[in-house]
Motif scaffolding. Structure first.
Motif, PDB file in Angstrom:
ATOM      1  N   GLN A 349       0.835  -1.196   0.000  1.00  0.00           N
ATOM      2  CA  GLN A 349       0.000   0.000   0.000  1.00  0.00           C
ATOM      3  C   GLN A 349       0.877   1.256   0.000  1.00  0.00           C
ATOM      4  OE1 GLN A 349      -3.026  -0.686  -0.535  1.00  0.00           O
ATOM      5  NE2 GLN A 349      -3.205  -2.798   0.165  1.00  0.00           N
ATOM      6  N   THR A 394       3.178   6.597  -3.411  1.00  0.00           N
ATOM      7  CA  THR A 394       4.173   5.567  -3.716  1.00  0.00           C
ATOM      8  C   THR A 394       4.002   4.372  -2.789  1.00  0.00           C
ATOM      9  OG1 THR A 394       5.723   7.270  -4.368  1.00  0.00           O
ATOM     10  CG2 THR A 394       6.649   5.130  -3.852  1.00  0.00           C
ATOM     11  N   THR A 398       8.704   0.038  -2.093  1.00  0.00           N
ATOM     12  CA  THR A 398       9.811   0.538  -2.906  1.00  0.00           C
ATOM     13  C   THR A 398      10.740   1.466  -2.131  1.00  0.00           C
ATOM     14  OG1 THR A 398       8.578   2.464  -3.657  1.00  0.00           O
ATOM     15  CG2 THR A 398       8.336   0.456  -4.957  1.00  0.00           C
TER      16      THR A 398
ATOM     17  N   PRO B  14      11.009   2.484  -9.745  1.00  0.00           N
ATOM     18  CA  PRO B  14       9.940   1.534 -10.043  1.00  0.00           C
ATOM     19  C   PRO B  14       8.910   1.549  -8.937  1.00  0.00           C
ATOM     20  CG  PRO B  14      11.937   0.390  -9.357  1.00  0.00           C
ATOM     21  CD  PRO B  14      12.294   1.823  -9.530  1.00  0.00           C
ATOM     22  N   GLY B  15       7.676   1.457  -9.290  1.00  0.00           N
ATOM     23  CA  GLY B  15       6.628   1.366  -8.281  1.00  0.00           C
ATOM     24  C   GLY B  15       6.109   2.712  -7.821  1.00  0.00           C
ATOM     25  N   SER B  16       6.769   3.787  -8.221  1.00  0.00           N
ATOM     26  CA  SER B  16       6.299   5.093  -7.768  1.00  0.00           C
ATOM     27  C   SER B  16       4.930   5.387  -8.357  1.00  0.00           C
ATOM     28  CB  SER B  16       7.284   6.179  -8.162  1.00  0.00           C
ATOM     29  OG  SER B  16       7.286   6.319  -9.565  1.00  0.00           O
ATOM     30  N   ARG B  21      -0.496   2.517 -12.103  1.00  0.00           N
ATOM     31  CA  ARG B  21      -0.444   1.161 -12.629  1.00  0.00           C
ATOM     32  C   ARG B  21      -1.781   0.474 -12.415  1.00  0.00           C
ATOM     33  NH1 ARG B  21       4.550  -1.608 -10.447  1.00  0.00           N
ATOM     34  NH2 ARG B  21       3.140  -1.744  -8.690  1.00  0.00           N
ATOM     35  N   SER B 209      -3.827  -6.936   3.263  1.00  0.00           N
ATOM     36  CA  SER B 209      -2.397  -6.771   2.997  1.00  0.00           C
ATOM     37  C   SER B 209      -1.562  -7.456   4.066  1.00  0.00           C
ATOM     38  CB  SER B 209      -2.003  -5.294   3.004  1.00  0.00           C
ATOM     39  OG  SER B 209      -2.669  -4.601   2.011  1.00  0.00           O
ATOM     40  N   GLY B 276      -5.622  -7.615  -0.402  1.00  0.00           N
ATOM     41  CA  GLY B 276      -5.069  -6.275  -0.330  1.00  0.00           C
ATOM     42  C   GLY B 276      -4.881  -5.529  -1.636  1.00  0.00           C
ATOM     43  N   GLU B 277      -5.144  -6.175  -2.748  1.00  0.00           N
ATOM     44  CA  GLU B 277      -4.939  -5.503  -4.031  1.00  0.00           C
ATOM     45  C   GLU B 277      -6.113  -5.754  -4.954  1.00  0.00           C
ATOM     46  OE1 GLU B 277      -0.812  -5.228  -6.002  1.00  0.00           O
ATOM     47  OE2 GLU B 277      -0.781  -6.992  -4.716  1.00  0.00           O
ATOM     48  N   ARG B 329       7.086 -10.348  -8.032  1.00  0.00           N
ATOM     49  CA  ARG B 329       7.326  -9.208  -7.171  1.00  0.00           C
ATOM     50  C   ARG B 329       8.100  -9.599  -5.919  1.00  0.00           C
ATOM     51  NH1 ARG B 329       2.140  -6.902  -6.663  1.00  0.00           N
ATOM     52  NH2 ARG B 329       1.955  -8.538  -5.139  1.00  0.00           N
ATOM     53  N   SER B 330       7.765 -10.736  -5.355  1.00  0.00           N
ATOM     54  CA  SER B 330       8.460 -11.127  -4.122  1.00  0.00           C
ATOM     55  C   SER B 330       9.464 -12.206  -4.412  1.00  0.00           C
ATOM     56  CB  SER B 330       7.454 -11.625  -3.102  1.00  0.00           C
ATOM     57  OG  SER B 330       6.646 -12.620  -3.666  1.00  0.00           O
TER      58      SER B 330
END
Lengths: 498, 330
Positions: A349, A394, A398, B14-16, B21, B209, B276-277, B329-330
């Motif tokens: 999150q 963000t 990350t 990445p991921g910002s 996304r 999550s 969580g997603e 991702r993990s």
């Protein structure tokens, strides 16, 4: 080029979308030496080790073992060549035994093709004994301590005849006594068996204890690589952060007289025995002790994370019944848990989500969260606490360890926590971020009048920061010192059995 | 989204663009839907005829309502296998109530209440007895169907005199659009607001999550779990009402395999089985994709048996993609 180099990495480049993780990195490890690798989080240490283990393929550059360039560096090939990487978060099968983990994938078989347990355990015991590790080969992995698991990993590497062993921050999970033992093993393996070690750490003190050479990474580049004898701690820190860091600790807070938190006879069967102490307004109290002494459990009991069998907790003189984390928060008691990834944060999150999740009411109007208000509140924390993040949306995953930790602290501040219980707040955090966390804790106590209870395995930070220091041993308090004037020796003397 | 361009020179990390996304993923799904629709038109121009579109829309609505409830549950890292059986029980009960003269509004409230009770039982099993959601709801799936069969004596139950008045919910039109579609739009919109803009929505994502972190952050985890299962139950009850109204009969077999449809819709919609997603936009598009796909298979004249094979394969593919994404991702 180094003559007796067992490993050479030359001109390694590794790029990820948007990140230049490794930029022309070259360094060499001599046979039988211990080579320290240091650098802030995000400096490229882990990426470099993943290139070495074959987990990542470099965009450019080559890896040479014994002078021969490895043509296809796959994980299997690197393992074959004798490279073993022991990660901080261990890759072990928790339900299997120690022996099974050591010989995973190559367990000895009987003539009928069944696993020969007796032989496996005997062989495992043999390896463990040779290393001087006291671990039962028949014990299941999930029943032994983290330190013992680390030992199992080292035993596994040795059993595979690894020639280059990478240790990724072992001191983050090991207590002092266990670390001392690990060092002994490293010295023995390197001097007697010619095994080379790459030792990644955040603790500079350890470098001098165990390493022969050191390589400093910063922003994906090698900024220094030299024998340890030719450098000093201030030099290394300067290399790591690119600037001088003096007076690592802020001034000790000046606590008031008013007792904020008063804990009396806190008990939990088999875990905590008669814990009594108090914390004044604006005071930082440190709790130290060896791994397993009950430090974390004290914090968890006060924060309502674990149930207690007996004892009283008073806040501002009022007896309170804390039956869960929610009640604790309502009384202004917040916990920054030991393991931020599994207990603290919601990694998938956003920063904003993580900061506001405990206290959404002030941001809510008519049942709906006001996005602008939330954005403003979180942006304020990002600015004040210097959380390095592109923006509040963000994902926390990350961020670097230090910035993740700051998000955890920001959540507590946002929730209005006045008694902050922090458990290993600087674990896995780089030097610069550590200092920022110290400053934050000091500021919280001196400016906001908050009370902090800090558990830490790093004695220097306890000594440098705390007004009072509680030493625990076997679930009980064994000594209390004034912060000023206490020394590592006196504390350790009360932490261990004599 | 405006702040994407600000920040401290780290915007390229990445991921910002996490939220961006998320949108992109929904957008990707939308493209899949558009391509499917284009393909359907290519196969048979009759696809875009009003009659067919309304049929597809009804289908989307019927499966969609339950899928919204399923989205809530899956976001908490749970699963609700009992939705189809709840539809069966509530269908029969509603028919029995209406035929015995219970006023329509009262019967509807009772039907939704029954759904809530079933959901609460699932929630209680998960929360207070630590049952894995899969097992708990598997149990209520089997029991629910048994209850439906028992009270209906294994036979469809008619609605009696209320039949005509009650048929509006499933067969009526409002501004030229079938009522079930309105209901679905309203439910989906409400769910969107709850998940995205309320504290309860945040708590759902938090529990999914990282349950332990949610507990330590002061979230009332049992309450959140009880509520999501109750919501899933209520929406199953609502689906039963639409079913009964549409068929003007209470079928004890109503909703059979509905849980599988709902789970595949949610997963195709991009909500993570690991919790969580995801969210309700994906579920809406997922429901449309499934309905259009079924329509295409019909247009192609593929037998219902073969359709099952295709559907199963699609579910496996969607879950495989999800697992792959998670592992990478993990």
């Amino acid at each position: 080029m180094m003559k007796d180099a067992v490993l050479e990495m030359r001109g390694i480049h590794k790029r990820f979308p948007g990140v230049y993780a490794l930029n022309n990195v070259s360094f060499a490890v001599r046979k039988g030496s211990v080579h320290g690798v240091i650098g802030e989080n995000g400096a490229g240490k882990s990426t470099l080790m993943r290139v070495l283990s074959g987990a990542f393929l470099a965009n450019e550059g080559e890896v040479a073992i014994d002078g021969n360039v490895v043509a296809a560096p796959t994980p299997e090939r690197m393992l074959e060549l004798g490279i073993a990487v022991i990660y901080q978060e261990l890759a072990q099968a928790p339900h299997l035994t120690v022996a099974e983990n050591i010989f995973l994938g190559r367990l000895p078989k009987t003539r009928l093709g069944m696993i020969d347990w007796r032989r496996a355990e005997a062989a495992a015991r043999d390896v463990l004994d040779r290393l001087g590790f006291r671990v039962d080969p028949a014990a299941r992995i999930d029943t032994i301590s983290v330190a013992q698991r680390q030992m199992v990993e080292i035993a596994k590497a040795t059993a595979r005849d690894a020639r280059i062993v990478v240790l990724d921050e072992p001191s983050a999970v090991l207590g002092d006594a266990e670390l001392e033992h690990l060092f002994k093993t490293i010295r023995q393996l390197s001097s007697e068996h010619g095994v080379s070690f790459i030792y990644i750490t955040h603790r500079l003190k350890e470098l001098y204890e165990i390493c022969d050479e050191v390589t400093v990474l910063r922003d994906g580049q090698v900024v220094a690589s030299m024998p340890l004898g030719q450098t000093t701690t201030p030099d290394l820190i300067r290399h790591m952060v690119g600037r001088e860091l003096r007076d690592v600790f802020p001034a000790r807070p000046q606590p008031g007289d008013q007792i904020r938190l008063d804990v009396r006879n806190l008990s939990r069967a088999g875990v905590l025995k008669d814990i009594s102490f108090n914390v004044r307004r604006g005071e930082i109290v440190g709790i130290c002790g060896l791994a397993g002494a009950g430090r974390t459990e004290v914090l968890r009991a006060i924060a309502g994370a674990d149930p207690i069998d007996g004892g009283e907790i008073r806040i501002d003189g009022q007896l309170v019944a804390i039956d869960g984390p929610r009640r604790a928060l309502a009384h202004g008691v917040g916990l920054l848990p030991e393991d931020r990834k599994t207990e603290g944060l919601f990694l998938e999150q956003s920063v904003a989500f993580n900061v506001t999740v405990s206290e959404l009411a002030p941001l809510t109007r008519g049942g709906l969260i006001n996005g602008r208000r939330e954005h403003e509140a979180v942006s304020r924390f990002i600015q004040q606490m210097r959380i390095k993040t592109p923006n509040p949306s963000t994902k926390v995953r990350t961020l670097s360890g230090g910035n993740q930790q700051k998000c955890g602290i920001a959540r507590q501040l946002h929730a209005g926590t006045e008694i902050l219980l922090v458990d290993e707040p600087t674990r896995g955090v780089d030097v610069a971020a550590k200092r920022e966390i110290y400053d934050l804790l000091a500021e919280l106590t001196s400016k906001r009048g908050a009370s902090v209870v800090m558990v830490s395995s790093e004695l220097p930070e306890i000594l440098g920061l705390c007004n009072r220091i509680i030493v625990m041993r076997e679930g009980a308090i064994s000594a209390v010192f004034e912060g000023e004037g206490a020394t590592e020796e006196t504390i350790m003397a009360h932490a261990v059995w004599q | 989204m405006v702040e994407m361009t600000t920040g401290q020179g780290l915007a390229s990390r990445p991921g910002s663009a996490g939220r961006l996304r998320g949108w992109a993923q929904s957008l990707g799904l939308l493209w899949v839907l558009i391509v499917l629709c284009a393909f359907a038109v290519y196969l048979s121009p009759s696809f875009i005829q009003t009659g067919n579109m309304l049929n597809v829309g009804r289908q989307v609505a019927l499966f969609g309502i339950v899928s919204v409830g399923m989205t809530f549950v899956i976001l908490t890292r749970g699963i609700d296998l009992s939705v189809g059986s709840i539809v069966g029980v509530v269908s029969v009960a509603t028919a029995l109530m209406l035929s015995s003269g219970v006023p329509i509004p009262l019967a509807m409230i009772a039907a939704l209440g029954m759904g809530a009770v079933f959901g609460a039982i699932n929630g209680a099993g998960v929360v207070f007895f630590g049952m894995p959601p899969f097992i708990m709801t598997l149990g209520t799936l089997v029991m629910g169907r048994g209850i439906a069969m028992t009270i209906a004596n294994g036979e469809p139950k008619t609605l009696g005199d209320a039949s005509d008045a009650f048929s509006y919910l499933g067969s009526g039109f409002l501004f030229g659009i079938p009522v079930p579609i309105w209901i679905f739009v309203a439910i989906a919109a409400a769910a969107f607001v709850i998940l995205r803009h309320t504290p309860f929505g945040r708590q759902i994502y938090a529990v999914g999550s990282n349950t332990e972190a949610a507990r330590l952050a002061g979230i009332n985890v049992p309450r959140v779990l009880m509520l999501v299962y109750a919501i899933s139950g209520v929406l199953s009850g609502l689906t039963a009402l639409v079913f009964v109204s549409r068929l003007t009969v209470g079928e004890p077999t109503a909703g059979t395999n509905l849980e599988l449809e709902a789970i595949s819709i949610v997963v195709i919609g991009g909500t993570s089985l690991f919790g969580g997603e995801g969210g309700v936009i994906g579920t809406v598009i997922g429901a449309a994709i499934i309905a259009v796909m079924a329509n295409i298979l019909n247009l192609l004249g593929i037998s219902p048996f073969t359709q099952q094979i295709v559907k199963g394969a699609i579910i496996i593919a969607a879950v495989m993609f999800e697992v792959y994404r998670h592992e990478r991702r993990s």
